[in-house]
Write a protein that holds these residues in place. Structure first.
Motif, PDB file in Angstrom:
ATOM      1  N   LYS A 171      -6.215  -6.548   1.519  1.00  0.00           N
ATOM      2  CA  LYS A 171      -5.947  -8.135   0.931  1.00  0.00           C
ATOM      3  C   LYS A 171      -7.219  -8.908   1.070  1.00  0.00           C
ATOM      4  O   LYS A 171      -7.334  -9.507   0.019  1.00  0.00           O
ATOM      5  CB  LYS A 171      -4.808  -8.642   2.014  1.00  0.00           C
ATOM      6  CG  LYS A 171      -3.545  -7.970   2.046  1.00  0.00           C
ATOM      7  CD  LYS A 171      -2.436  -8.596   2.588  1.00  0.00           C
ATOM      8  CE  LYS A 171      -1.108  -8.027   2.630  1.00  0.00           C
ATOM      9  NZ  LYS A 171       0.024  -8.818   3.470  1.00  0.00           N
ATOM     10  N   MET A 172      -8.081  -8.866   2.038  1.00  0.00           N
ATOM     11  CA  MET A 172      -9.193  -9.599   2.252  1.00  0.00           C
ATOM     12  C   MET A 172     -10.207  -9.272   0.769  1.00  0.00           C
ATOM     13  O   MET A 172     -10.661  -9.973   0.272  1.00  0.00           O
ATOM     14  CB  MET A 172      -9.789  -9.519   3.489  1.00  0.00           C
ATOM     15  CG  MET A 172     -10.856 -10.517   3.620  1.00  0.00           C
ATOM     16  SD  MET A 172     -12.555  -9.891   2.864  1.00  0.00           S
ATOM     17  CE  MET A 172     -13.032  -8.822   4.530  1.00  0.00           C
ATOM     18  N   HIS A 220     -14.701  -1.818  11.053  1.00  0.00           N
ATOM     19  CA  HIS A 220     -13.553  -2.930  11.109  1.00  0.00           C
ATOM     20  C   HIS A 220     -13.572  -4.361  10.189  1.00  0.00           C
ATOM     21  O   HIS A 220     -14.856  -4.638   9.822  1.00  0.00           O
ATOM     22  CB  HIS A 220     -13.298  -3.254  12.662  1.00  0.00           C
ATOM     23  CG  HIS A 220     -14.721  -3.834  13.303  1.00  0.00           C
ATOM     24  ND1 HIS A 220     -15.055  -5.037  13.107  1.00  0.00           N
ATOM     25  CD2 HIS A 220     -15.753  -3.234  13.986  1.00  0.00           C
ATOM     26  CE1 HIS A 220     -16.481  -5.381  13.609  1.00  0.00           C
ATOM     27  NE2 HIS A 220     -16.752  -4.359  14.142  1.00  0.00           N
ATOM     28  N   ILE A 221     -12.662  -4.776  10.005  1.00  0.00           N
ATOM     29  CA  ILE A 221     -12.750  -5.899   9.236  1.00  0.00           C
ATOM     30  C   ILE A 221     -13.510  -6.994   9.618  1.00  0.00           C
ATOM     31  O   ILE A 221     -13.988  -7.654   8.840  1.00  0.00           O
ATOM     32  CB  ILE A 221     -10.948  -6.526   9.163  1.00  0.00           C
ATOM     33  CG1 ILE A 221     -11.025  -7.331   8.145  1.00  0.00           C
ATOM     34  CG2 ILE A 221     -10.794  -7.273  10.542  1.00  0.00           C
ATOM     35  CD1 ILE A 221      -9.579  -7.805   7.728  1.00  0.00           C
ATOM     36  N   LYS A 249      -9.050 -10.507  -2.717  1.00  0.00           N
ATOM     37  CA  LYS A 249      -9.564 -11.659  -2.962  1.00  0.00           C
ATOM     38  C   LYS A 249     -10.922 -11.774  -3.159  1.00  0.00           C
ATOM     39  O   LYS A 249     -11.397 -12.783  -3.916  1.00  0.00           O
ATOM     40  CB  LYS A 249      -8.994 -12.538  -1.652  1.00  0.00           C
ATOM     41  CG  LYS A 249      -7.523 -12.495  -1.662  1.00  0.00           C
ATOM     42  CD  LYS A 249      -7.268 -13.344  -0.559  1.00  0.00           C
ATOM     43  CE  LYS A 249      -5.699 -13.681   0.025  1.00  0.00           C
ATOM     44  NZ  LYS A 249      -5.517 -14.471   1.023  1.00  0.00           N
ATOM     45  N   GLU A 270      -2.076  -0.683   9.588  1.00  0.00           N
ATOM     46  CA  GLU A 270      -1.914  -2.236   9.577  1.00  0.00           C
ATOM     47  C   GLU A 270      -3.266  -2.899   9.356  1.00  0.00           C
ATOM     48  O   GLU A 270      -3.285  -3.915   8.674  1.00  0.00           O
ATOM     49  CB  GLU A 270      -1.454  -2.339  10.993  1.00  0.00           C
ATOM     50  CG  GLU A 270       0.282  -1.865  11.286  1.00  0.00           C
ATOM     51  CD  GLU A 270       0.281  -0.497  11.506  1.00  0.00           C
ATOM     52  OE1 GLU A 270      -0.942   0.123  11.968  1.00  0.00           O
ATOM     53  OE2 GLU A 270       1.238   0.194  11.260  1.00  0.00           O
ATOM     54  N   THR A 271      -4.480  -2.359   9.999  1.00  0.00           N
ATOM     55  CA  THR A 271      -5.545  -3.110   9.847  1.00  0.00           C
ATOM     56  C   THR A 271      -6.330  -2.730   8.404  1.00  0.00           C
ATOM     57  O   THR A 271      -6.723  -3.601   7.769  1.00  0.00           O
ATOM     58  CB  THR A 271      -6.657  -2.787  11.157  1.00  0.00           C
ATOM     59  OG1 THR A 271      -6.897  -1.072  10.840  1.00  0.00           O
ATOM     60  CG2 THR A 271      -6.200  -3.420  12.215  1.00  0.00           C
ATOM     61  N   GLU A 302      -4.251  -2.510   5.623  1.00  0.00           N
ATOM     62  CA  GLU A 302      -3.577  -3.386   4.678  1.00  0.00           C
ATOM     63  C   GLU A 302      -4.228  -4.762   4.889  1.00  0.00           C
ATOM     64  O   GLU A 302      -4.329  -5.296   3.804  1.00  0.00           O
ATOM     65  CB  GLU A 302      -2.074  -3.432   5.162  1.00  0.00           C
ATOM     66  CG  GLU A 302      -1.354  -1.991   4.854  1.00  0.00           C
ATOM     67  CD  GLU A 302       0.043  -2.172   5.321  1.00  0.00           C
ATOM     68  OE1 GLU A 302       0.277  -2.825   5.959  1.00  0.00           O
ATOM     69  OE2 GLU A 302       0.918  -1.274   4.395  1.00  0.00           O
ATOM     70  N   GLN A 303      -4.565  -5.159   5.942  1.00  0.00           N
ATOM     71  CA  GLN A 303      -5.146  -6.610   6.197  1.00  0.00           C
ATOM     72  C   GLN A 303      -6.545  -6.449   5.583  1.00  0.00           C
ATOM     73  O   GLN A 303      -6.752  -7.739   4.654  1.00  0.00           O
ATOM     74  CB  GLN A 303      -5.472  -6.798   7.710  1.00  0.00           C
ATOM     75  CG  GLN A 303      -4.099  -7.170   8.446  1.00  0.00           C
ATOM     76  CD  GLN A 303      -4.361  -7.208  10.052  1.00  0.00           C
ATOM     77  OE1 GLN A 303      -5.682  -7.615  10.359  1.00  0.00           O
ATOM     78  NE2 GLN A 303      -3.544  -7.100  10.826  1.00  0.00           N
ATOM     79  N   PHE A 304      -7.423  -5.536   5.646  1.00  0.00           N
ATOM     80  CA  PHE A 304      -8.685  -5.422   5.061  1.00  0.00           C
ATOM     81  C   PHE A 304      -8.464  -5.467   3.476  1.00  0.00           C
ATOM     82  O   PHE A 304      -9.378  -6.235   2.636  1.00  0.00           O
ATOM     83  CB  PHE A 304      -9.597  -4.341   5.497  1.00  0.00           C
ATOM     84  CG  PHE A 304     -10.607  -4.085   4.740  1.00  0.00           C
ATOM     85  CD1 PHE A 304     -11.786  -5.013   4.622  1.00  0.00           C
ATOM     86  CD2 PHE A 304     -11.090  -2.825   4.321  1.00  0.00           C
ATOM     87  CE1 PHE A 304     -12.861  -4.996   3.998  1.00  0.00           C
ATOM     88  CE2 PHE A 304     -12.354  -2.527   3.715  1.00  0.00           C
ATOM     89  CZ  PHE A 304     -13.170  -3.711   3.334  1.00  0.00           C
TER      90      PHE A 304
END
Length: 254
Positions: free
Chosen positions: A63-64, A14-15, A67, A56-57, A59-61
């Motif tokens: 992006k992070m 998990h993120i 970066k 969904e999670t 995609e969030q991960f």
């Protein structure tokens, strides 16, 4: 010419784990996917939703991770998918293509074939048991750009990596292992639908007779460990680092 740095590939559930893993030195990540009530990564967990990402999670991960300059591989590495699982995978192939993934880990030829035309980097799972030039060449023809050696790989087997300079090769550096050929073990268990939560025979229940003829129920793992014919053990490849460098290994999986 200076050889590129060998990367450290870490699992992530998990993120919330990401920052600690990055500080510890992770260069790449691999994760599972939980979709439509199915977990599409191996091994199957008894609590699927907490050990895999959703779209969904994920995609969030992603992006992070981008970066922070980290690569992310999605593990779709079950060697056998049941018909309902296969339908879900095929239905979401295009959606996976749109994600900013650095690669997908695949464990069967059907899925390699499906992904081949999507332009994604494909990592051939250790379930393919690639130990020689012929196997690697077949995987390359199916579109694999990275090959993950299994836990039973020998130092002499690593030399095959030098014959494919355009491909990446990955090895397990540390972690739990098994004395069995993992693909055969997992595949046989997947065909047994009595216990769909788990994939490996050593996690299932067996019936045994004791010396007095009485019937007992034990886990196969407990029995095998006592008999020392099977069972899990810890593996560590740190002492083989010079061999990994010499054989152009790209990534170390923990």
């Amino acid at each position: 010419m200076k050889k590129p740095k060998i990367k450290i590939l870490s699992p992530i559930s998990h993120i919330g784990e990401a920052e600690d893993l990055i500080r510890a030195g992770a260069d790449e990540f691999y994760c599972g996917l939980f979709l439509n009530g199915h977990r599409f990564s191996s091994p199957r967990s008894p609590d699927n939703s907490k050990t895999s990402f959703t779209f969904e999670t994920l995609e969030q991960f992603l992006k992070m991770a981008k970066k922070r300059g980290k690569d992310v591989f999605l593990a779709l590495n079950n060697p056998i998918y049941k018909p309902d699982e296969w339908k879900v995978v095929k239905k979401n192939l295009r959606r996976l293509k749109k994600l900013d993934l650095d690669g997908v880990i695949v464990a069967n030829f059907d899925l390699l074939e499906e992904f081949k035309g999507l332009g994604l980097n494909l990592a051939a799972s250790s379930y393919f048991e690639a130990k020689n030039e012929e196997t690697v060449r077949v995987l390359e023809e199916f579109g694999a750009t990275r090959v993950i050696f299994d836990r039973q790989i020998t130092l002499s087997d690593l030399a095959v990596a030098r014959k494919f300079p355009e491909m990446e090769f990955e090895v397990f550096i540390i972690g739990g292992a098994c004395r069995s050929i993992i693909n055969y073990c997992h595949s046989m268990a997947e065909l047994n639908k009595k216990n769909p939560r788990f994939g490996h025979l050593c996690w299932d229940k067996v019936k045994v007779l004791d010396k007095n003829g009485g019937l007992q129920k034990k886990t196969a793992e407990t029995i095998a460990a006592r008999l020392t014919t099977k069972g899990h053990y810890s593996c560590c490849g740190i002492c083989a680092l010079p061999d990994f460098v010499r054989n152009n290994i790209a990534s170390l999986k923990i």
